[in-house]
Motif scaffolding. Sequence first.
Motif, PDB file in Angstrom:
ATOM      1  N   ASN A 283     -19.714   9.598  -6.551  1.00 27.07           N
ATOM      2  CA  ASN A 283     -18.819   9.462  -7.741  1.00 27.07           C
ATOM      3  C   ASN A 283     -18.035  10.829  -8.231  1.00 27.07           C
ATOM      4  OD1 ASN A 283     -18.996   6.876  -8.897  1.00 27.07           O
ATOM      5  ND2 ASN A 283     -21.198   6.942  -8.807  1.00 27.07           N
ATOM      6  N   LYS A 284     -18.673  11.854  -8.137  1.00 31.15           N
ATOM      7  CA  LYS A 284     -18.044  13.114  -8.111  1.00 31.15           C
ATOM      8  C   LYS A 284     -16.726  13.383  -7.252  1.00 31.15           C
ATOM      9  CE  LYS A 284     -22.119  15.944 -10.181  1.00 31.15           C
ATOM     10  NZ  LYS A 284     -22.662  17.100 -10.143  1.00 31.15           N
ATOM     11  N   LYS A 285     -17.266  13.128  -6.050  1.00 36.42           N
ATOM     12  CA  LYS A 285     -16.076  13.184  -5.171  1.00 36.42           C
ATOM     13  C   LYS A 285     -15.021  12.095  -5.351  1.00 36.42           C
ATOM     14  CE  LYS A 285     -15.851  12.914   0.061  1.00 36.42           C
ATOM     15  NZ  LYS A 285     -16.560  12.647   1.287  1.00 36.42           N
ATOM     16  N   LEU A 286     -15.182  11.223  -5.825  1.00 36.64           N
ATOM     17  CA  LEU A 286     -13.934  10.048  -6.306  1.00 36.64           C
ATOM     18  C   LEU A 286     -13.321  10.569  -7.450  1.00 36.64           C
ATOM     19  CD1 LEU A 286     -12.864   7.394  -6.283  1.00 36.64           C
ATOM     20  CD2 LEU A 286     -14.620   6.402  -7.683  1.00 36.64           C
ATOM     21  N   LYS A 287     -13.950  11.244  -8.423  1.00 35.35           N
ATOM     22  CA  LYS A 287     -13.072  11.747  -9.381  1.00 35.35           C
ATOM     23  C   LYS A 287     -12.115  12.996  -8.979  1.00 35.35           C
ATOM     24  CE  LYS A 287     -16.516  10.759 -13.104  1.00 35.35           C
ATOM     25  NZ  LYS A 287     -17.669  11.418 -13.913  1.00 35.35           N
ATOM     26  N   LYS A 288     -12.485  13.491  -7.763  1.00 31.18           N
ATOM     27  CA  LYS A 288     -11.609  14.598  -7.627  1.00 31.18           C
ATOM     28  C   LYS A 288     -10.273  14.094  -6.957  1.00 31.18           C
ATOM     29  CE  LYS A 288     -15.317  18.212  -7.523  1.00 31.18           C
ATOM     30  NZ  LYS A 288     -16.256  19.173  -6.829  1.00 31.18           N
ATOM     31  N   CYS A 289     -10.648  13.043  -6.151  1.00 29.34           N
ATOM     32  CA  CYS A 289      -9.418  12.605  -5.139  1.00 29.34           C
ATOM     33  C   CYS A 289      -8.929  11.129  -5.747  1.00 29.34           C
ATOM     34  CB  CYS A 289     -10.075  12.329  -3.859  1.00 29.34           C
ATOM     35  SG  CYS A 289     -11.394  11.107  -3.669  1.00 29.34           S
ATOM     36  N   ARG A 290      -8.858  10.953  -6.965  1.00 29.99           N
ATOM     37  CA  ARG A 290      -7.990   9.785  -7.529  1.00 29.99           C
ATOM     38  C   ARG A 290      -6.741   9.758  -7.493  1.00 29.99           C
ATOM     39  NH1 ARG A 290     -11.256   8.206 -12.936  1.00 29.99           N
ATOM     40  NH2 ARG A 290     -10.875  10.265 -13.287  1.00 29.99           N
ATOM     41  N   ASP A 291      -5.984   8.749  -7.381  1.00 35.61           N
ATOM     42  CA  ASP A 291      -4.521   8.683  -7.533  1.00 35.61           C
ATOM     43  C   ASP A 291      -4.271   9.174  -9.070  1.00 35.61           C
ATOM     44  OD1 ASP A 291      -1.710   8.257  -7.902  1.00 35.61           O
ATOM     45  OD2 ASP A 291      -1.937   6.438  -6.562  1.00 35.61           O
ATOM     46  N   PRO A 292      -3.411  10.314  -9.188  1.00 33.61           N
ATOM     47  CA  PRO A 292      -3.169  10.697 -10.807  1.00 33.61           C
ATOM     48  C   PRO A 292      -2.191   9.642 -11.362  1.00 33.61           C
ATOM     49  CG  PRO A 292      -1.979  11.944  -9.049  1.00 33.61           C
ATOM     50  CD  PRO A 292      -2.914  11.228  -8.256  1.00 33.61           C
ATOM     51  N   ASP A 293      -1.433   8.949 -10.653  1.00 36.93           N
ATOM     52  CA  ASP A 293      -0.535   8.139 -11.202  1.00 36.93           C
ATOM     53  C   ASP A 293      -1.227   6.593 -11.558  1.00 36.93           C
ATOM     54  OD1 ASP A 293       1.491   9.719 -10.912  1.00 36.93           O
ATOM     55  OD2 ASP A 293       2.021   8.925  -8.786  1.00 36.93           O
ATOM     56  N   ARG A 294      -2.343   6.463 -11.116  1.00 37.98           N
ATOM     57  CA  ARG A 294      -2.995   5.370 -11.438  1.00 37.98           C
ATOM     58  C   ARG A 294      -4.613   5.485 -12.024  1.00 37.98           C
ATOM     59  NH1 ARG A 294      -0.091   4.654  -6.816  1.00 37.98           N
ATOM     60  NH2 ARG A 294       1.289   2.509  -6.890  1.00 37.98           N
ATOM     61  N   VAL A 295      -4.713   6.421 -12.808  1.00 39.88           N
ATOM     62  CA  VAL A 295      -6.013   6.796 -13.573  1.00 39.88           C
ATOM     63  C   VAL A 295      -6.039   5.889 -14.578  1.00 39.88           C
ATOM     64  CG1 VAL A 295      -7.490   8.424 -14.385  1.00 39.88           C
ATOM     65  CG2 VAL A 295      -6.451   8.825 -12.307  1.00 39.88           C
ATOM     66  N   ASP A 296      -4.769   6.065 -15.519  1.00 36.13           N
ATOM     67  CA  ASP A 296      -4.633   5.221 -16.722  1.00 36.13           C
ATOM     68  C   ASP A 296      -3.929   4.041 -16.503  1.00 36.13           C
ATOM     69  OD1 ASP A 296      -4.297   4.521 -19.213  1.00 36.13           O
ATOM     70  OD2 ASP A 296      -3.517   6.491 -19.975  1.00 36.13           O
ATOM     71  N   LEU A 297      -4.522   3.225 -16.450  1.00 33.98           N
ATOM     72  CA  LEU A 297      -3.815   1.629 -16.090  1.00 33.98           C
ATOM     73  C   LEU A 297      -3.199   1.174 -17.467  1.00 33.98           C
ATOM     74  CD1 LEU A 297      -6.749  -0.396 -14.315  1.00 33.98           C
ATOM     75  CD2 LEU A 297      -4.728   1.036 -13.422  1.00 33.98           C
TER      76      LEU A 297
END
Length: 357
Positions: A283-297
Amino acid sequence: MATEDARYRQSSQYRLWSFSPLHLQSLREKTNSLAVTHISNRLRTSSPPVDPLPDFLTPTDEAMLLNFYVVDLLRAAQFCELSSEIQATAAIFFRRFYLTNSLMTYPPRALTMTCIFFACKAEGFYYRLQKFVDRFPGITGEEVLAAEYILCQGLRFAFDVRHPYRALEGAIMELRRLGDFDENRLARAHHRTREILKFSPLLTDAYFHYTPSQIMFGALAMADEGLLQRLLRDAFAGQSESARNQVLEMIQGCRAMLEKEPPERRTTYWDASGSKDTMKPLNKKLKKCRDPDRVDLIALQKARREQALQKPKPKVAMKEDGDVFGKSNGKSKDEERDIKRRRVAAGGGGDLFGPPL
């Protein structure tokens, strides 16, 4: 049986969401690869650029996290006191969506709530939005609805999910008709099989590989192998042994898949220290590599609406009379009007519809 098989093959579940194991693996690897490429390019061009790039999730990482969030979804749906069918539909929606979308692209925590709420609609159960979000502090109705259209696109607008529960009821009725077993044994097998169906197929790829009846038979084999053998013996009476063995081999393959996630894990999934130790770094790994354009839906939805409003509407060209009724042979509009007036006057003394009959 043939009619049921033909009907199932016409369903969207069979046509759009049935895959061989190799095809399914290829799809997940492709989804992961496309997400890594897109997010890498986005992070490199961000301001300031991200360097070095984060460590991205692998297809194996995503598969493990996917099950983690499916268990989370099932517990949330159970907390809402939803039926087994709605819980299963929400879980299958979630698994289908993340077959062609990466966990790194769209936040899974938000999609769990949207899948549950949308599954209620798909199964014809009315759940007021405000009542739904009141059960989960920190969640707003806007957040739940923000991902609905994205979810529909990911599901390819195919909302029909065929479950194995009705097949189980039919199998138990058939066993009662045969009269070879006492009611206590049938009741135990019925309860055990249903508990398996409420969890094991949703944590595995059973819905992508097998039909609802095959999933039911695989679960029944886990609960009571003797009952399965009796049903097959009756179903294949007078037929070749090879046909029966072929079906049994398919059922045993489904059983082996279901046994990887027994229903007992539903209550111990979070308690096992191994699960916590594995999921926390993922989950920590996921937070660091998320798409910045789609974090806030919510912001993504608003941006798309504004873009649609700003898009210029195409102008509809007004057609002239000549375009509709033919060209005027070089005559001006005034000359055309005079000719029409003279024709009306000559034909009926000014009567628009001509002289009387």
